[in-house]
Design a protein around this motif. Structure first.
Motif, PDB file in Angstrom:
ATOM      1  N   SER A   1      25.673 -24.540 -22.993  1.00 51.00           N
ATOM      2  CA  SER A   1      24.544 -24.467 -23.580  1.00 51.00           C
ATOM      3  C   SER A   1      23.509 -25.977 -23.301  1.00 51.00           C
ATOM      4  N   ASP A   2      24.256 -27.058 -23.407  1.00 50.76           N
ATOM      5  CA  ASP A   2      23.481 -28.360 -23.034  1.00 50.76           C
ATOM      6  C   ASP A   2      22.827 -28.293 -21.716  1.00 50.76           C
ATOM      7  N   LEU A   3      23.595 -27.406 -20.798  1.00 46.66           N
ATOM      8  CA  LEU A   3      23.093 -27.621 -19.216  1.00 46.66           C
ATOM      9  C   LEU A   3      22.057 -26.598 -18.821  1.00 46.66           C
ATOM     10  N   GLU A   4      21.640 -25.702 -19.815  1.00 45.12           N
ATOM     11  CA  GLU A   4      20.548 -24.996 -19.581  1.00 45.12           C
ATOM     12  C   GLU A   4      19.328 -25.626 -19.353  1.00 45.12           C
ATOM     13  N   GLY A   5      18.666 -25.364 -18.250  1.00 41.28           N
ATOM     14  CA  GLY A   5      17.707 -26.044 -17.417  1.00 41.28           C
ATOM     15  C   GLY A   5      17.885 -26.801 -16.439  1.00 41.28           C
ATOM     16  N   LEU A   6      19.320 -27.324 -16.229  1.00 36.59           N
ATOM     17  CA  LEU A   6      19.620 -28.176 -15.129  1.00 36.59           C
ATOM     18  C   LEU A   6      19.448 -27.409 -13.844  1.00 36.59           C
ATOM     19  N   ILE A   7      19.753 -25.997 -13.799  1.00 32.98           N
ATOM     20  CA  ILE A   7      19.571 -25.345 -12.507  1.00 32.98           C
ATOM     21  C   ILE A   7      19.248 -24.052 -13.015  1.00 32.98           C
ATOM     22  N   ALA A   8      18.675 -23.098 -12.193  1.00 31.85           N
ATOM     23  CA  ALA A   8      17.926 -21.550 -12.596  1.00 31.85           C
ATOM     24  C   ALA A   8      19.210 -20.978 -13.375  1.00 31.85           C
ATOM     25  N   GLU A   9      18.859 -20.094 -14.311  1.00 32.84           N
ATOM     26  CA  GLU A   9      19.780 -19.527 -14.988  1.00 32.84           C
ATOM     27  C   GLU A   9      20.632 -18.297 -14.267  1.00 32.84           C
ATOM     28  N   ASP A  10      20.197 -17.996 -13.127  1.00 31.29           N
ATOM     29  CA  ASP A  10      20.727 -16.943 -12.538  1.00 31.29           C
ATOM     30  C   ASP A  10      21.767 -17.766 -11.689  1.00 31.29           C
TER      31      ASP A  10
ATOM     32  N   THR B   1      16.770 -30.634 -19.963  1.00 32.66           N
ATOM     33  CA  THR B   1      17.736 -29.618 -20.277  1.00 32.66           C
ATOM     34  C   THR B   1      17.751 -29.439 -21.771  1.00 32.66           C
ATOM     35  N   ARG B   2      18.463 -28.146 -22.216  1.00 31.16           N
ATOM     36  CA  ARG B   2      18.623 -27.898 -23.622  1.00 31.16           C
ATOM     37  C   ARG B   2      19.183 -29.003 -24.433  1.00 31.16           C
ATOM     38  N   GLY B   3      20.375 -29.826 -23.846  1.00 28.61           N
ATOM     39  CA  GLY B   3      21.048 -30.876 -24.796  1.00 28.61           C
ATOM     40  C   GLY B   3      21.406 -31.995 -23.823  1.00 28.61           C
ATOM     41  N   ARG B   4      22.262 -32.685 -24.305  1.00 32.44           N
ATOM     42  CA  ARG B   4      22.492 -33.971 -23.913  1.00 32.44           C
ATOM     43  C   ARG B   4      23.283 -33.672 -22.559  1.00 32.44           C
ATOM     44  N   LEU B   5      23.145 -34.581 -21.583  1.00 30.49           N
ATOM     45  CA  LEU B   5      23.927 -34.420 -20.289  1.00 30.49           C
ATOM     46  C   LEU B   5      24.926 -35.614 -20.240  1.00 30.49           C
ATOM     47  N   TRP B   6      26.230 -35.103 -20.401  1.00 31.08           N
ATOM     48  CA  TRP B   6      27.255 -36.297 -20.296  1.00 31.08           C
ATOM     49  C   TRP B   6      28.679 -35.625 -20.123  1.00 31.08           C
ATOM     50  N   LYS B   7      29.525 -36.145 -19.966  1.00 35.01           N
ATOM     51  CA  LYS B   7      30.875 -35.581 -19.366  1.00 35.01           C
ATOM     52  C   LYS B   7      31.581 -34.576 -20.406  1.00 35.01           C
ATOM     53  N   HIS B   8      31.031 -34.529 -21.468  1.00 35.50           N
ATOM     54  CA  HIS B   8      31.416 -33.416 -22.378  1.00 35.50           C
ATOM     55  C   HIS B   8      30.381 -32.379 -22.668  1.00 35.50           C
TER      56      HIS B   8
END
Length: 192
Positions: A36-45, A25-32
């Protein structure tokens, strides 16, 4: 659902954390995490098609809670050190705290790296039952918000403040105060 990805520190999220080990992902995955951090976790659409919502909180209450929470923490972080070394007023006066809070208002958490804010619903914690109605309609059922993770402090935050510190929070949290119509004297409906 059983295959849902979960971020956070709840027991269920901890059990599912391994599902995120190989995710880039673009950034850190945590509860906060920010959007923008979540980009890459799933498809943008797919990300853009989700019903996105978040909780916001009265900034004066949030600052008291944040300060008290930091005082009990043991991890290494400048904010933890400051909260453990300074009284509440000095903590709020500290430039590091002011900068961090001013630069990260609630809408920033719902903004992608393209600068576009994508949030279908902001829910004020203090008015959860009222503000969450569109979420309930979207889900097809209602949720209650239990009060958990309480800090050992007075529920009425106003006693922690001086005229000076009220103004500090008013300045550093101007975005939330204006956008979500908060004021220093608005005690929540859930006040007990």
């Amino acid at each position: 659902m059983a295959d849902d990805m979960m971020l956070g520190d709840t027991p269920k999220a901890r059990k599912r954390r391994r599902r995120l080990n190989d995710v880039s992902t673009r950034g850190r995955l945590w509860k906060h995490s920010m959007r923008s951090d979540l980009e890459g976790l799933i498809a943008e659409d797919e990300m853009n098609s989700l019903f996105a919502f978040t909780l916001v909180r009265n900034p004066w209450d949030r600052m008291v809670s944040y300060y008290h929470w930091l005082q009990t923490q043991t991890f290494v972080h400048a904010a933890v050190t400051l909260a453990q070394q300074l009284d509440f007023a000095a903590f709020l006066r500290h430039p590091l705290i002011q900068t961090a809070l001013r630069e990260n208002p609630a809408p920033r958490y719902m903004t992608g790296s393209d600068g576009v804010e994508r949030c279908d619903l902001y829910i004020r914690v203090e008015y959860f039952a009222q503000d969450a109605q569109p979420l309930f309609e979207h889900l097809g059922f209602e949720l209650s918000l239990p009060h958990s993770n309480q800090s050992a402090r007075l529920r009425d935050w106003r006693g922690y403040y001086t005229d000076e510190t009220v103004e500090i929070v008013r300045q550093i949290s101007a975005v939330e105060i204006t956008r979500f119509e908060y004021s220093f004297n608005d005690l929540p409906l859930t006040q007990s």
